[in-house]
Write an enzyme that holds these catalytic residues in place. Sequence first.
Site, PDB file in Angstrom:
ATOM      1  N   LYS A 173       0.828  -1.214   0.000  1.00 17.51           N
ATOM      2  CA  LYS A 173       0.000   0.000   0.000  1.00 17.51           C
ATOM      3  C   LYS A 173       0.866   1.269   0.000  1.00 17.51           C
ATOM      4  O   LYS A 173       0.555   2.248  -0.687  1.00 17.51           O
ATOM      5  CB  LYS A 173      -0.923  -0.043   1.227  1.00 17.51           C
ATOM      6  CG  LYS A 173      -1.699   1.218   1.501  1.00 17.51           C
ATOM      7  CD  LYS A 173      -2.723   1.540   0.442  1.00 17.51           C
ATOM      8  CE  LYS A 173      -3.434   2.839   0.788  1.00 17.51           C
ATOM      9  NZ  LYS A 173      -4.272   3.321  -0.286  1.00 17.51           N
ATOM     10  N   LYS A 241       0.838  11.557   5.683  1.00 13.74           N
ATOM     11  CA  LYS A 241       1.132  10.464   6.632  1.00 13.74           C
ATOM     12  C   LYS A 241       1.731   9.264   5.899  1.00 13.74           C
ATOM     13  O   LYS A 241       2.719   8.674   6.335  1.00 13.74           O
ATOM     14  CB  LYS A 241      -0.179  10.055   7.325  1.00 13.74           C
ATOM     15  CG  LYS A 241      -0.101   8.771   8.120  1.00 13.74           C
ATOM     16  CD  LYS A 241      -1.475   8.088   8.274  1.00 13.74           C
ATOM     17  CE  LYS A 241      -2.019   7.574   6.980  1.00 13.74           C
ATOM     18  NZ  LYS A 241      -3.153   6.664   7.054  1.00 13.74           N
TER      19      LYS A 241
HETATM   20  P1  NAD Z   1     -11.531   9.734   7.737  1.00 10.98           P
HETATM   21  O1  NAD Z   1     -10.763  10.706   8.555  1.00 10.98           O
HETATM   22  O2  NAD Z   1     -12.567  10.219   6.803  1.00 10.98           O
HETATM   23  O3  NAD Z   1     -12.227   8.642   8.698  1.00 10.98           O
HETATM   24  C1  NAD Z   1     -11.652   8.130   9.865  1.00 10.98           C
HETATM   25  C2  NAD Z   1     -12.772   7.846  10.849  1.00 10.98           C
HETATM   26  O4  NAD Z   1     -12.206   7.281  12.029  1.00 10.98           O
HETATM   27  C3  NAD Z   1     -13.553   9.098  11.267  1.00 10.98           C
HETATM   28  O5  NAD Z   1     -14.938   8.867  11.149  1.00 10.98           O
HETATM   29  C4  NAD Z   1     -13.144   9.297  12.722  1.00 10.98           C
HETATM   30  O6  NAD Z   1     -14.152   9.902  13.501  1.00 10.98           O
HETATM   31  C5  NAD Z   1     -12.878   7.869  13.137  1.00 10.98           C
HETATM   32  N1  NAD Z   1     -12.017   7.733  14.311  1.00 10.98           N
HETATM   33  C6  NAD Z   1     -10.875   8.409  14.594  1.00 10.98           C
HETATM   34  N2  NAD Z   1     -10.360   7.976  15.765  1.00 10.98           N
HETATM   35  C7  NAD Z   1     -11.198   7.012  16.210  1.00 10.98           C
HETATM   36  C8  NAD Z   1     -11.200   6.183  17.367  1.00 10.98           C
HETATM   37  N3  NAD Z   1     -10.234   6.266  18.301  1.00 10.98           N
HETATM   38  N4  NAD Z   1     -12.227   5.302  17.513  1.00 10.98           N
HETATM   39  C9  NAD Z   1     -13.201   5.209  16.581  1.00 10.98           C
HETATM   40  N5  NAD Z   1     -13.258   5.976  15.487  1.00 10.98           N
HETATM   41  C10 NAD Z   1     -12.257   6.863  15.304  1.00 10.98           C
HETATM   42  O7  NAD Z   1     -10.422   8.864   6.963  1.00 10.98           O
HETATM   43  P2  NAD Z   1     -10.646   7.977   5.636  1.00 10.98           P
HETATM   44  O8  NAD Z   1     -10.372   8.823   4.453  1.00 10.98           O
HETATM   45  O9  NAD Z   1     -11.928   7.218   5.777  1.00 10.98           O
HETATM   46  O10 NAD Z   1      -9.400   6.988   5.786  1.00 10.98           O
HETATM   47  C11 NAD Z   1      -9.390   5.885   6.679  1.00 10.98           C
HETATM   48  C12 NAD Z   1      -8.144   5.064   6.409  1.00 10.98           C
HETATM   49  O11 NAD Z   1      -8.185   4.563   5.059  1.00 10.98           O
HETATM   50  C13 NAD Z   1      -6.852   5.868   6.515  1.00 10.98           C
HETATM   51  O12 NAD Z   1      -5.847   5.073   7.095  1.00 10.98           O
HETATM   52  C14 NAD Z   1      -6.512   6.211   5.076  1.00 10.98           C
HETATM   53  O13 NAD Z   1      -5.116   6.402   4.893  1.00 10.98           O
HETATM   54  C15 NAD Z   1      -7.041   4.990   4.339  1.00 10.98           C
HETATM   55  N6  NAD Z   1      -7.470   5.226   2.942  1.00 10.98           N
HETATM   56  C16 NAD Z   1      -8.242   6.302   2.607  1.00 10.98           C
HETATM   57  C17 NAD Z   1      -8.629   6.477   1.278  1.00 10.98           C
HETATM   58  C18 NAD Z   1      -9.471   7.654   0.835  1.00 10.98           C
HETATM   59  O14 NAD Z   1      -9.613   7.871  -0.395  1.00 10.98           O
HETATM   60  N7  NAD Z   1     -10.065   8.429   1.728  1.00 10.98           N
HETATM   61  C19 NAD Z   1      -8.241   5.535   0.308  1.00 10.98           C
HETATM   62  C20 NAD Z   1      -7.496   4.438   0.706  1.00 10.98           C
HETATM   63  C21 NAD Z   1      -7.107   4.284   2.025  1.00 10.98           C
END
Ligand code: NAD
Length: 297
Positions: A173, A241
Amino acid sequence: MRNDNVGLIGLGAMGLSMGKNLLKNKFNLTVFDIREEPIRVLEKLGAKAAESPKHVGNTSAIVLLSLPSSKEVENVVLGESGLLHSLPKGGIIIDASTIDPTAAKKLANECNKKSITFIDAPVSGGTIGAEKGTLSIMVGGPNDEVDECKHVLQAIGTNIYHVGNTGAGQIFKLINNMLVAINLVGISEGLVLAKKTGIDLKKLYEVLKTSAGNSWALEQKLPKMIRNDFEPGFKVWLQHKDLTLAMGLASQMNASLPMTSLAHQMYESAKAVGFEDLDHSAVATIIQRLSLKEMNK
Ligand code: NAD
């Protein structure tokens, strides 16, 4: 035997759509987030709301995580109200977040002590892939347990690759996300030259899409970059990150990554000027500020 009692923690840009797809596929879903709003959305669609990760573990055999970074994953798994306090022996945690490969291995060791399996399963395909359930998933973990949770992975993705032991998924990744960032910086440079020379930007997109310079980043992001529409999507701080993690891994491995390092610095700047919550394509503004007067007004 297939177990449909599934938990989901982290209901953000990716997790919320994963939850909707799990419900469409008739899983018994229990969900938790530190924000109320997405919990209520999934509750209306048939999910059970939990009050903590521990509470999720009480009703689940398999728990999917979609959290921002290593810190949150460690907290949700090992913390005071963490999953390890409740998930039964034989339980499986599938981590779809992008985190440090070393942290994934450490978490797997801690989970093993309680006869729980921690699998890393970072995803690619963006928020559109999450919505459509067509994500690519890079899975690291032991064979039997990966097989045991294939039905969960199939509900959120279409290209599921078992790439090695725990931590291997995260390495795949990070390489993917290095390439996305380098691509976006390159596309931004193309945009600067296009604006300086006054060529037709829509035509540029049309031509590049069918030419050797094409990429996923170009197809998905260039139209929005042309419009200066940086609604996320994948946020700048998450891209930063991942580049930081890639540079850390490179340093551990004695690998020199000049292009990644430059992309990292561009994202450092994007974060520093306050773009952290914009889409990662907002790096275009940073690159354009180097050459275009109108971007600096
Ligand atoms: P985001 O910030 O939109 O969502 C993260 C969620 O986690 C939020 O709803 C937040 O409230 C929740 N959260 C934070 N701390 C928490 C805790 N202690 N307990 C419970 N919930 C908690 O992020 P995202 O874009 O959905 O990304 C999530 C993961 O997926 C990341 O690691 C990111 O790198 C990866 N990712 C994102 C994408 C994208 O296009 N957005 C694509 C591939 C991978």
